[in-house]
Design an enzyme around this catalytic site. Structure first.
Site, short mmCIF file in Angstrom:
data_model
loop_
_atom_site.label_atom_id
_atom_site.label_comp_id
_atom_site.label_asym_id
_atom_site.label_seq_id
_atom_site.Cartn_x
_atom_site.Cartn_y
_atom_site.Cartn_z
N ASP A 108 -66.70 -98.79 -21.62
CA ASP A 108 -67.48 -98.69 -20.38
C ASP A 108 -67.70 -100.07 -19.77
OD1 ASP A 108 -68.66 -97.23 -18.36
OD2 ASP A 108 -70.63 -97.22 -19.25
N HIS A 132 -74.99 -94.97 -10.68
CA HIS A 132 -74.17 -94.43 -9.59
C HIS A 132 -74.99 -94.33 -8.31
CE1 HIS A 132 -70.55 -92.87 -11.91
NE2 HIS A 132 -71.33 -93.38 -12.84
#
Length: 386
Positions: free
Chosen positions: A276, A142
């Site tokens: 994911d 992220h």
């Protein structure tokens, strides 16, 4: 076959999500299951021979697919591409996931989701917002520049969006969002999941007492279990009402670690499977961009240049196969972890997937347990047989 036709599918074995049926016939009418039969074959019937019928799979964490990453530039067509790509791969119900981004991009994606809900986009369950209220020390792939504290405007945004979506899951770090805020989110019907967090055991348990009920990709990007500090991992395994997604590619989590987690998890919460996956799902890409970073796809993994895992090169069907192949459970256990258990984590009390009146969304496996055909509402949308 048209959606309003009656069709029968005969197979050697059928698992309806709860019970195995031998030499069973699945009866479909108007795109929905109208019955199961083990009696004599009635014409017209599609005989699937020694194949196995299983419920369509469910994924609560997929970041993209079909060459599309869910972000501030995604269009309505792009969102449908993500959902339809996973459907063709056997995952007929998905919660597309938006990773850490700007408030403007979040608003855009929430609007996409609201329109998809109003229009009844097949297979669209809602949205999973993974961030931006995370721990910098556990950020993974992220963007650190976009990680920030949760403000009143963020809470109001989520409350409003929940009124327009069937489901919203929000992944946040327990040490950055106080229990009273978590309680407010859960009162609004938002599923709070802990992840990308360096929370202590006590911080995590306080979040769970406030209403958080899920954890995101167990073991990855979270405080680990130690002998004196159980961390977030220990709290998840110890909290009875908490469920957790896990990436069963044997890269994100070692098989022995998964086996230990399954044995240790207190119920009724459970460990369920997630993919994911990123934009590469359903494509032959060998690399792609995530913001300014190049993600390399090699040896079954997606990695940044420094080796950091960035999502997974996994489908839900592959996760089910892996679960069985490494001895974590029989096929019905793996299917439950890819259908009913994630749906229960969303709040469905009795998520029975191939039952009368429910959509006829199912997959057909060959005798070698390979994916052969995918059906949505009783109509074949992908065929893999040679």
């Amino acid at each position: 076959m048209k959606a309003d036709d009656i069709c029968r599918f005969r197979s050697a074995r059928l698992f309806d999500g709860r019970t195995w049926h031998e030499q069973a016939t699945l009866v479909v009418s108007n795109g929905r299951v109208s019955g199961l039969s083990s009696g004599p074959v009635v014409a017209p019937t599609l005989d699937l021979g020694d194949c196995t019928i299983l419920p369509g799979l469910v994924d609560l964490q997929c970041n993209g697919g079909g060459g599309i990453l869910l972000d501030g530039d995604t269009t309505d067509v792009g969102l449908k591409t993500i959902v339809d790509t996973h459907a063709r791969l056997g995952t007929l119900h998905v919660l597309p996931t938006l990773i850490t981004t700007t408030p403007a991009a979040t608003d855009h994606v929430l609007s996409l989701g609201a329109r998809a809900t109003r229009l009844g986009l097949a297979g669209f369950l809602g949205l999973h917002l993974e961030g931006p209220h995370l721990s910098l020390s556990r950020r993974g792939a992220h963007d650190s520049r976009l990680i920030r504290p949760m403000q009143e405007a963020d809470i109001v945004r989520l409350e409003r969006a929940r009124s327009e979506l069937d489901h919203i899951v929000v992944t946040l770090a327990a040490e950055t969002v106080p229990p009273e805020t978590i309680a407010r989110l859960t009162r609004a019907g938002i599923v709070v999941s802990l992840g990308h967090s360096d929370a202590t055991y006590e911080q995590a348990m306080a979040a769970f007492r406030a209403g958080a009920s899920m954890a995101t990709h167990l073991f990855n990007a979270m405080s680990q279990m130690g002998n004196r500090e159980p961390g977030l991992v220990g709290a998840v395994l110890d909290a009875p009402g908490v469920s957790a997604g896990i990436i069963a590619d044997t890269i994100h989590v070692h098989r022995a670690t998964m086996r230990a987690a399954v044995a240790a998890k207190r119920g009724p919460g459970a460990i369920f499977l997630v993919s994911d996956s990123m934009a590469q799902a359903g494509t032959d890409w060998t690399s792609f961009l995530l913001g300014d970073d190049i993600i390399e796809r090699r040896q079954g993994a997606l990695r940044l240049a420094d080796g950091t895992l960035a999502g997974a090169d996994l489908t839900m069907f592959s996760a089910v196969r892996n679960w069985v192949d490494i001895g974590l459970g029989a096929i019905e256990d793996a299917v439950a972890r890819a259908t009913s258990l994630p749906l229960r984590a969303l709040g469905h009390e009795d998520p029975h997937r191939l039952a009368e009146g429910l959509p006829a969304d199912f997959i057909v496996l060959t005798p070698d347990m390979e994916l052969e055909t995918v059906y949505r509402s009783g109509i074949a949308i992908a065929e893999y047989s040679s």
